[in-house]
Design a protein around this motif. Structure first.
Motif, PDB file in Angstrom:
ATOM      1  N   ASN A  97      52.462  57.219  51.062  1.00 26.82           N
ATOM      2  CA  ASN A  97      51.679  58.238  50.429  1.00 26.82           C
ATOM      3  C   ASN A  97      51.438  58.161  48.841  1.00 26.82           C
ATOM      4  OD1 ASN A  97      49.449  60.049  51.438  1.00 26.82           O
ATOM      5  ND2 ASN A  97      50.818  61.850  51.109  1.00 26.82           N
ATOM      6  N   ALA A  98      52.756  58.164  48.561  1.00 29.21           N
ATOM      7  CA  ALA A  98      52.576  58.033  46.744  1.00 29.21           C
ATOM      8  C   ALA A  98      52.022  56.711  46.427  1.00 29.21           C
ATOM      9  CB  ALA A  98      54.044  58.203  46.323  1.00 29.21           C
ATOM     10  N   LEU A  99      52.195  55.534  47.011  1.00 28.55           N
ATOM     11  CA  LEU A  99      51.742  54.530  46.718  1.00 28.55           C
ATOM     12  C   LEU A  99      50.306  53.959  46.989  1.00 28.55           C
ATOM     13  CD1 LEU A  99      54.635  52.019  47.028  1.00 28.55           C
ATOM     14  CD2 LEU A  99      53.773  52.617  44.860  1.00 28.55           C
ATOM     15  N   SER A 100      50.094  54.338  48.006  1.00 29.57           N
ATOM     16  CA  SER A 100      48.448  54.061  48.575  1.00 29.57           C
ATOM     17  C   SER A 100      47.829  55.401  48.395  1.00 29.57           C
ATOM     18  CB  SER A 100      48.675  53.830  50.219  1.00 29.57           C
ATOM     19  OG  SER A 100      49.502  52.956  50.400  1.00 29.57           O
ATOM     20  N   GLY A 101      47.393  55.450  47.086  1.00 32.57           N
ATOM     21  CA  GLY A 101      46.589  56.776  46.419  1.00 32.57           C
ATOM     22  C   GLY A 101      45.261  56.178  46.477  1.00 32.57           C
ATOM     23  N   VAL A 102      44.702  56.933  45.224  1.00 39.91           N
ATOM     24  CA  VAL A 102      43.159  56.719  44.999  1.00 39.91           C
ATOM     25  C   VAL A 102      42.904  55.469  44.627  1.00 39.91           C
ATOM     26  CG1 VAL A 102      42.789  59.101  44.728  1.00 39.91           C
ATOM     27  CG2 VAL A 102      43.601  57.843  42.808  1.00 39.91           C
ATOM     28  N   GLY A 103      44.062  54.514  44.252  1.00 44.02           N
ATOM     29  CA  GLY A 103      43.894  53.274  43.766  1.00 44.02           C
ATOM     30  C   GLY A 103      43.154  52.526  44.615  1.00 44.02           C
ATOM     31  N   ILE A 104      43.321  52.896  45.941  1.00 43.99           N
ATOM     32  CA  ILE A 104      42.775  51.807  47.351  1.00 43.99           C
ATOM     33  C   ILE A 104      41.295  51.875  46.937  1.00 43.99           C
ATOM     34  CG2 ILE A 104      42.586  53.711  48.768  1.00 43.99           C
ATOM     35  CD1 ILE A 104      43.628  51.315  50.873  1.00 43.99           C
ATOM     36  N   LEU A 105      40.652  52.708  46.420  1.00 40.71           N
ATOM     37  CA  LEU A 105      39.081  52.955  46.275  1.00 40.71           C
ATOM     38  C   LEU A 105      38.621  52.162  45.008  1.00 40.71           C
ATOM     39  CD1 LEU A 105      38.495  56.522  46.857  1.00 40.71           C
ATOM     40  CD2 LEU A 105      38.263  54.853  48.419  1.00 40.71           C
ATOM     41  N   SER A 106      39.460  51.913  44.091  1.00 42.00           N
ATOM     42  CA  SER A 106      39.269  51.175  42.900  1.00 42.00           C
ATOM     43  C   SER A 106      39.726  49.720  42.827  1.00 42.00           C
ATOM     44  CB  SER A 106      39.839  51.937  41.500  1.00 42.00           C
ATOM     45  OG  SER A 106      38.718  53.102  41.484  1.00 42.00           O
ATOM     46  N   ILE A 107      40.470  49.435  43.765  1.00 41.49           N
ATOM     47  CA  ILE A 107      41.058  47.976  43.641  1.00 41.49           C
ATOM     48  C   ILE A 107      39.993  46.993  43.762  1.00 41.49           C
ATOM     49  CG2 ILE A 107      41.638  47.567  46.175  1.00 41.49           C
ATOM     50  CD1 ILE A 107      44.003  47.124  43.115  1.00 41.49           C
ATOM     51  N   PRO A 108      38.883  47.022  44.500  1.00 42.24           N
ATOM     52  CA  PRO A 108      37.944  45.961  44.624  1.00 42.24           C
ATOM     53  C   PRO A 108      37.011  45.867  43.137  1.00 42.24           C
ATOM     54  CG  PRO A 108      37.721  47.527  46.504  1.00 42.24           C
ATOM     55  CD  PRO A 108      38.650  48.025  45.566  1.00 42.24           C
ATOM     56  N   TYR A 109      36.972  47.094  42.267  1.00 45.61           N
ATOM     57  CA  TYR A 109      36.420  47.190  41.119  1.00 45.61           C
ATOM     58  C   TYR A 109      37.209  46.529  40.212  1.00 45.61           C
ATOM     59  CZ  TYR A 109      34.755  49.026  36.668  1.00 45.61           C
ATOM     60  OH  TYR A 109      34.229  49.318  35.337  1.00 45.61           O
ATOM     61  N   ALA A 110      38.601  46.707  40.392  1.00 43.81           N
ATOM     62  CA  ALA A 110      39.473  45.722  39.648  1.00 43.81           C
ATOM     63  C   ALA A 110      39.400  44.588  39.785  1.00 43.81           C
ATOM     64  CB  ALA A 110      40.960  46.579  39.858  1.00 43.81           C
ATOM     65  N   LEU A 111      39.518  43.897  40.959  1.00 44.97           N
ATOM     66  CA  LEU A 111      39.117  42.770  41.054  1.00 44.97           C
ATOM     67  C   LEU A 111      38.004  42.011  40.694  1.00 44.97           C
ATOM     68  CD1 LEU A 111      40.446  39.999  42.614  1.00 44.97           C
ATOM     69  CD2 LEU A 111      39.218  40.706  44.754  1.00 44.97           C
ATOM     70  N   ALA A 112      37.001  42.741  40.834  1.00 48.08           N
ATOM     71  CA  ALA A 112      35.591  42.510  40.051  1.00 48.08           C
ATOM     72  C   ALA A 112      35.683  42.191  38.751  1.00 48.08           C
ATOM     73  CB  ALA A 112      34.667  43.264  40.457  1.00 48.08           C
ATOM     74  N   GLN A 113      36.702  43.012  37.881  1.00 52.36           N
ATOM     75  CA  GLN A 113      36.715  43.053  36.606  1.00 52.36           C
ATOM     76  C   GLN A 113      37.548  41.752  36.106  1.00 52.36           C
ATOM     77  OE1 GLN A 113      35.680  45.431  34.018  1.00 52.36           O
ATOM     78  NE2 GLN A 113      34.367  45.744  35.643  1.00 52.36           N
ATOM     79  N   GLY A 114      38.324  41.417  36.937  1.00 50.82           N
ATOM     80  CA  GLY A 114      39.235  40.205  36.320  1.00 50.82           C
ATOM     81  C   GLY A 114      39.001  39.064  37.129  1.00 50.82           C
ATOM     82  N   GLY A 115      38.340  38.828  38.109  1.00 48.38           N
ATOM     83  CA  GLY A 115      37.898  37.915  38.921  1.00 48.38           C
ATOM     84  C   GLY A 115      39.067  37.494  40.287  1.00 48.38           C
ATOM     85  N   TRP A 116      38.836  36.303  40.853  1.00 51.76           N
ATOM     86  CA  TRP A 116      39.822  35.978  41.972  1.00 51.76           C
ATOM     87  C   TRP A 116      41.145  35.746  41.708  1.00 51.76           C
ATOM     88  CZ3 TRP A 116      38.397  37.200  46.788  1.00 51.76           C
ATOM     89  CH2 TRP A 116      37.216  37.247  47.112  1.00 51.76           C
ATOM     90  N   LEU A 117      41.332  35.180  40.470  1.00 50.63           N
ATOM     91  CA  LEU A 117      42.685  34.643  40.003  1.00 50.63           C
ATOM     92  C   LEU A 117      43.592  36.032  39.897  1.00 50.63           C
ATOM     93  CD1 LEU A 117      42.317  31.391  38.069  1.00 50.63           C
ATOM     94  CD2 LEU A 117      43.218  31.713  40.224  1.00 50.63           C
ATOM     95  N   SER A 118      42.915  37.065  39.564  1.00 46.98           N
ATOM     96  CA  SER A 118      43.526  38.339  39.117  1.00 46.98           C
ATOM     97  C   SER A 118      44.583  38.781  40.520  1.00 46.98           C
ATOM     98  CB  SER A 118      42.594  39.336  38.486  1.00 46.98           C
ATOM     99  OG  SER A 118      41.830  39.959  39.486  1.00 46.98           O
ATOM    100  N   LEU A 119      44.000  38.466  41.392  1.00 47.72           N
ATOM    101  CA  LEU A 119      44.668  38.740  42.591  1.00 47.72           C
ATOM    102  C   LEU A 119      46.191  38.383  42.707  1.00 47.72           C
ATOM    103  CD1 LEU A 119      42.638  38.067  45.888  1.00 47.72           C
ATOM    104  CD2 LEU A 119      43.722  40.298  45.307  1.00 47.72           C
ATOM    105  N   LEU A 120      46.477  37.335  42.050  1.00 52.68           N
ATOM    106  CA  LEU A 120      48.139  36.705  41.922  1.00 52.68           C
ATOM    107  C   LEU A 120      48.527  38.026  40.885  1.00 52.68           C
ATOM    108  CD1 LEU A 120      47.476  33.042  40.835  1.00 52.68           C
ATOM    109  CD2 LEU A 120      48.212  34.196  43.149  1.00 52.68           C
ATOM    110  N   LEU A 121      47.793  38.519  39.952  1.00 51.16           N
ATOM    111  CA  LEU A 121      48.468  39.557  39.293  1.00 51.16           C
ATOM    112  C   LEU A 121      48.986  40.684  39.936  1.00 51.16           C
ATOM    113  CD1 LEU A 121      46.410  38.948  35.783  1.00 51.16           C
ATOM    114  CD2 LEU A 121      48.691  38.505  36.231  1.00 51.16           C
ATOM    115  N   LEU A 122      48.058  41.112  40.703  1.00 51.39           N
ATOM    116  CA  LEU A 122      48.248  42.159  41.687  1.00 51.39           C
ATOM    117  C   LEU A 122      49.362  41.991  42.493  1.00 51.39           C
ATOM    118  CD1 LEU A 122      47.333  44.790  43.257  1.00 51.39           C
ATOM    119  CD2 LEU A 122      46.132  43.422  44.574  1.00 51.39           C
TER     120      LEU A 122
END
Length: 473
Positions: A97-122
């Motif tokens: 519950n502490a980890l799967s927070g509101v970040g789950i809503l913005s994680i697609p936006y973060a990927l759009a900011q960095g591109g597909w290869l940023s998934l490796l950074l995730l």
């Protein structure tokens, strides 16, 4: 509770007090052992005792087995403590519950900011934060008296260490709670546009109205002090996170939005925001020591971390890929704001989004309220506890109404606060308290590399996020 120390050390250091003092009762024994007690009742069987204000470092303690034997001979019978504490499963729910927070809503936006290869950074950020979570547990294993993150800072660097850890930890948790309220206001306003009400002749409408209503709903959950009880609330939050991913998939696969391939492999300009948001997604370290100390068996906390990080990472990657395939470069800071409002799956997703923060607010703010209550002069007062927790909720409402920039605040929290409390401070505290880790070797190289990379991410991400916030004020 009794704390054993050597008599020679106690008599020598009674007047060499450190700023982080605690009130103890010193009982001296003829067999060369001294006890420091936090309760006068526990010392009633002793012939004499004196009061002393003393700070007891872990390395001055005598042999524990000998101490336990002496304690069992002298102290009054105490009720059995076995069986107390939070179970493994409940701790997993609280951790997820502490980890799967509101970040789950913005994680697609973060990927759009960095591109597909940023998934490796995730994935890399997930591994780093899992490792630093293990470092926090190792710091706690050095001293059974360590219960919270500030305790770790004090054990490593003294009073200044406690102050620094507390500053970053409580500020991070506080702003995450603010983010919950902003999230609720944005999504409920999308679901019910043009809604409002009047209070004392003042009309409050739209997002502001829903922020206020949300605060009234979460307020009773903050009054729960038991993490075991909060685990039931956390289970609902974990379920809501998985339902949200299913709903997003349904919108793309069934409701006609579809999945469109994006050709952006790497976007260097958006990378600071992307990494900052990735780090925000794993900013549970401020809560980890509290969860660990509440466990029935603290030795199993490493297993809790493994389960929580694996499960949350799978959830984050799934959401990131689905959202990016569906909306590409047009993603908003919260993927639910992109969804077509008239579909049933969208409404379920938004309702789930609304429920999610309601289940997380209490677990996030628990360390803050606990710290305030421990400093209180009125002891363990239930009414005072309710007043403190209510005041905290009110203050987060004020901030949420004043600074409503969800995505940029999340990036700031991730780059400045989360990088510091989740990556840098665990490494520094571990190196300070563990002499073996200071010797040149593979572990030291890994930790130094993490420190260098974390510092770079923190500086660049903080500058970028503050620049974005200022430009939108």
């Amino acid at each position: 509770m009794l704390f054993p120390v050597k008599v020679e050390w106690a008599s020598t250091h009674l007047h060499s007090l450190l700023p982080q003092t605690k009130q103890f009762i010193l009982i001296e024994e003829n067999n060369g052992c001294a006890y420091l007690s936090t309760s006068k009742q526990q010392t009633s069987t002793y012939s004499s005792y004196i009061y002393a204000t003393l700070w007891v470092p872990e390395w001055h303690k005598m042999d524990i087995s000998k101490a336990e034997k002496l304690e069992s001979q002298n102290e009054l019978p105490q009720p059995q403590q076995q069986g107390r504490g939070t179970s493994f499963l409940r701790t997993c729910f609280n951790g997820l519950n502490a980890l799967s927070g509101v970040g789950i809503l913005s994680i697609p936006y973060a990927l759009a900011q960095g591109g597909w290869l940023s998934l490796l950074l995730l994935v890399l950020v997930a591994v780093l934060c899992w490792y630093t979570g293990l470092l926090l547990q190792r710091c706690m294993d050095l001293n059974p008296l360590i219960k919270t993150y500030p305790d770790i800072g004090e054990h490593a660097f003294g009073y200044k260490g406690r102050a620094i850890v507390s500053l970053f930890m409580y500020l991070e948790l506080y702003l995450v709670a603010v983010e919950f309220l902003i999230l609720e206001g944005d999504n409920l306003d999308k679901l019910f546009p043009n809604m409002g009400f009047k209070v004392a002749g003042l009309k409050i409408g739209g997002r502001q109205a829903f922020v206020l209503l949300t605060s009234l709903v979460v307020l009773p959950t903050t009054w729960l002090k038991s993490l075991g009880m909060l685990a039931y609330v956390s289970a609902g939050g974990v379920l809501a996170s998985f339902i949200l991913v299913v709903c997003i998939f349904w919108v793309g696969a069934v409701d006609g939005v579809g999945f469109h391939e994006s050709n952006v492999l790497l976007n260097w300009r958006g990378m600071p925001i992307a990494i900052s948001m990735f780090t925000f997604c794993y900013c549970g370290h401020s809560v980890f020591p509290t969860l660990c100390s509440s466990m029935r068996d603290r030795s199993r906390f490493s297993n809790v971390l493994f389960v929580c990080f694996i499960t949350s990472t799978i959830n984050y990657v799934s959401m990131a890929v689905l959202g990016y395939l569906m909306y590409g470069e047009h993603l908003k800071s919260q993927v639910t704001l992109n969804l077509p409002i008239k579909t049933i799956s969208t409404k379920i997703a938004i309702y789930t989004t609304v429920i999610n923060p309601l289940t997380k607010y209490a677990i996030i703010t628990a360390p803050i309220t606990t710290a305030i209550e421990e400093k209180s002069l009125f002891g363990n007062s239930r009414s005072l506890s309710i007043i403190i927790r209510t005041a905290l909720v009110i203050s987060t409402v004020i901030v949420a109404l004043t600074v409503p920039f969800f995505g940029y605040i999340m990036a700031f929290i991730g780059s400045f606060l989360s990088v510091t409390s989740s990556i840098l401070l665990p490494c520094l505290c571990y190196l300070k308290t563990n002499k073996t880790a200071q010797k040149f070797g593979f572990e030291l190289v890994i930790i130094v590399t993490i420190l260098v990379a974390g510092s770079f991410i923190g500086v660049v991400g903080t500058f970028t996020s503050i620049k974005q916030i200022v430009s939108h004020l």
